[in-house]
Design a protein around this motif. Sequence first.
Motif, short mmCIF file in Angstrom:
data_model
loop_
_atom_site.label_atom_id
_atom_site.label_comp_id
_atom_site.label_asym_id
_atom_site.label_seq_id
_atom_site.Cartn_x
_atom_site.Cartn_y
_atom_site.Cartn_z
N UNK A 1 0.79 -1.27 -0.03
CA UNK A 1 0.04 -0.18 0.13
C UNK A 1 0.81 1.31 0.09
N UNK A 2 2.16 1.13 -0.10
CA UNK A 2 2.92 2.36 -0.10
C UNK A 2 3.77 2.30 -1.31
N UNK A 3 4.31 3.65 -1.62
CA UNK A 3 5.19 3.95 -2.63
C UNK A 3 6.53 4.14 -2.17
N UNK A 4 7.52 3.12 -2.15
CA UNK A 4 8.55 3.08 -1.46
C UNK A 4 9.77 3.20 -2.36
N UNK A 5 10.65 3.86 -2.04
CA UNK A 5 11.89 4.28 -2.63
C UNK A 5 13.05 3.39 -2.39
N UNK A 6 13.28 2.25 -3.07
CA UNK A 6 14.21 1.31 -2.99
C UNK A 6 15.68 2.02 -3.47
N UNK A 7 16.34 2.16 -2.61
CA UNK A 7 17.51 2.70 -2.72
C UNK A 7 18.53 1.71 -3.53
N UNK B 1 8.38 8.18 6.67
CA UNK B 1 9.25 6.76 7.02
C UNK B 1 8.58 5.80 5.85
N UNK B 2 7.63 5.59 5.64
CA UNK B 2 7.19 4.56 4.41
C UNK B 2 7.97 4.72 3.16
N UNK B 3 8.25 5.90 2.67
CA UNK B 3 9.33 5.83 1.81
C UNK B 3 10.37 5.18 1.65
#
Length: 264
Positions: A188-194, A211-213
């Motif tokens: 359910x979140x748009x995550x920034x996968x480093x 923090x979800x990012x």
Amino acid sequence: MAHPSSVITQVRREEEEGEENACLREEGSVAVSSSKKSYSRGFLHRLFSCLCNKDAKPPPVKINAPLSLEENRTKLPGEPLLPQIESNDEGKICVVIDLDETLVHSSFKPVNNADFIIPVEIDGTVHQVYVLKRPHVDEFLKRMGEMFECVLFTASLSKYADPVSDLLDKWGAFRSRLFREACVFHKGNYVKDLSRLGRDLNKVIILDNSPASYIFHPENAVPVASWFNDMSDTELLDLIPFFERLSKVDDIYDILRHQSTSQS
């Protein structure tokens, strides 16, 4: 001084009671402020970096309209999100910087003191987006661009975030820009996968209000308080000395762990 490791529960709120385009965000989930806001919720899902309810499907980027080249662009499996590092940035730490509620706050509601007004087309209709700059953002971006390889990474759509960045970044601090399609939609979140950037993780930092990012890499994060319209805010200015120290280290984890421990 309010600072880097003050991880706070994020709440995306209405600027004023009755603002029809606002949504609520708490720890990465979004709730609509009332049932009559469903139309505006669709706007926000398609445009800004509002996150979705847990277990929700990714919202459509557009309805009944072709995707732009940027929105439709996909990466091959394993292909880095960032291009090869430029020669004058060799050896520098890569700092990933969020846009909404970190550097600016945007609204569909007219704002008298807006720094920018961005026309954005949604479903065939052009809407005006009013953008406020966070205090000291100019000084912050100028200095960050001198010290780091800076990357804008936002969960918002490029048709909104790109023109905002054009007006915001007067010094070319952002070497690259990444938008919603570069995020990973996770629970359910748009995550920034480093890990997808193509940079060594021990030389990557993310500055974000949500923090979800950065849930995949919390150890790489410098949290920042959400900003809406407080013109007395000094958070970006206060962060500059901290980043000046970080720019001189070979491994970012020691100093970030130390900072986190000292603030806990």
